[in-house]
Design a protein around this motif. Structure first.
Motif, mmCIF file in Angstrom:
data_model
loop_
_atom_site.group_PDB
_atom_site.id
_atom_site.type_symbol
_atom_site.label_atom_id
_atom_site.label_comp_id
_atom_site.label_asym_id
_atom_site.label_seq_id
_atom_site.Cartn_x
_atom_site.Cartn_y
_atom_site.Cartn_z
ATOM 1 N N GLU A 87 13.353 -6.458 9.068
ATOM 2 C CA GLU A 87 12.039 -6.745 9.663
ATOM 3 C C GLU A 87 11.794 -8.244 9.712
ATOM 4 O O GLU A 87 11.271 -8.758 10.714
ATOM 5 N N LYS A 88 12.187 -8.959 8.677
ATOM 6 C CA LYS A 88 12.054 -10.423 8.691
ATOM 7 C C LYS A 88 13.008 -11.044 9.701
ATOM 8 O O LYS A 88 12.628 -11.897 10.499
ATOM 9 N N ARG A 89 14.254 -10.612 9.637
ATOM 10 C CA ARG A 89 15.301 -11.184 10.485
ATOM 11 C C ARG A 89 15.015 -10.972 11.969
ATOM 12 O O ARG A 89 15.248 -11.860 12.791
ATOM 13 N N PHE A 90 14.497 -9.781 12.316
ATOM 14 C CA PHE A 90 14.216 -9.453 13.713
ATOM 15 C C PHE A 90 12.742 -9.648 14.078
ATOM 16 O O PHE A 90 12.307 -9.235 15.142
ATOM 17 N N ARG A 91 11.998 -10.257 13.159
ATOM 18 C CA ARG A 91 10.585 -10.614 13.387
ATOM 19 C C ARG A 91 9.781 -9.416 13.915
ATOM 20 O O ARG A 91 9.132 -9.485 14.956
ATOM 21 N N GLN A 92 9.822 -8.310 13.152
ATOM 22 C CA GLN A 92 9.150 -7.071 13.527
ATOM 23 C C GLN A 92 8.217 -6.618 12.419
ATOM 24 O O GLN A 92 8.489 -6.840 11.243
ATOM 25 N N ASP A 93 7.133 -5.965 12.801
ATOM 26 C CA ASP A 93 6.262 -5.343 11.803
ATOM 27 C C ASP A 93 6.987 -4.170 11.140
ATOM 28 O O ASP A 93 6.869 -3.953 9.936
#
Length: 105
Positions: A87-93
């Motif tokens: 989620e951090k790496r792909f900038r997703q909620d």
């Protein structure tokens, strides 16, 4: 190689929430990490799938890459931690990681 295992699928977006595409290296890194841990991986990346969902003002959608592994011992704590990292790496909620029992024939 018969027996019950879990098929774990990760649904990774091809773009961030601002529409910027992720480089192929981002998906290669996930494949390398999962291959190292589970001994193999399958990535459906040549023709991205499309995910759709209801939103307040209509319908949202993402093009996604599906990555899957077979896991003999489903370590939920590890998967939860890995999902948070993705989620951090792909900038997703939220990154969807799902598991289902399978039987190899």
């Amino acid at each position: 190689m018969s027996g019950t295992r879990h098929l774990v699928q990760l649904l990774l977006p091809t773009r961030d929430n601002e529409g910027e595409g992720f480089p192929s290296e981002a998906f290669e890194q996930v494949s390398r990490e999962l291959t190292e841990r589970f001994g193999g991986v399958t990535a459906y990346s040549r023709a991205p799938a499309e995910g759709r969902w209801k939103q307040d003002a209509g319908t949202g959608h993402d093009d996604i890459v599906v990555v899957e592994v077979m896991d003999e011992n489903l370590d939920r704590a590890w998967w939860s931690s890995y999902r948070a990292e993705l989620e951090k790496r792909f900038r997703q909620d939220v990154v969807i990681v799902r598991a289902q029992p399978i039987e190899l024939l």
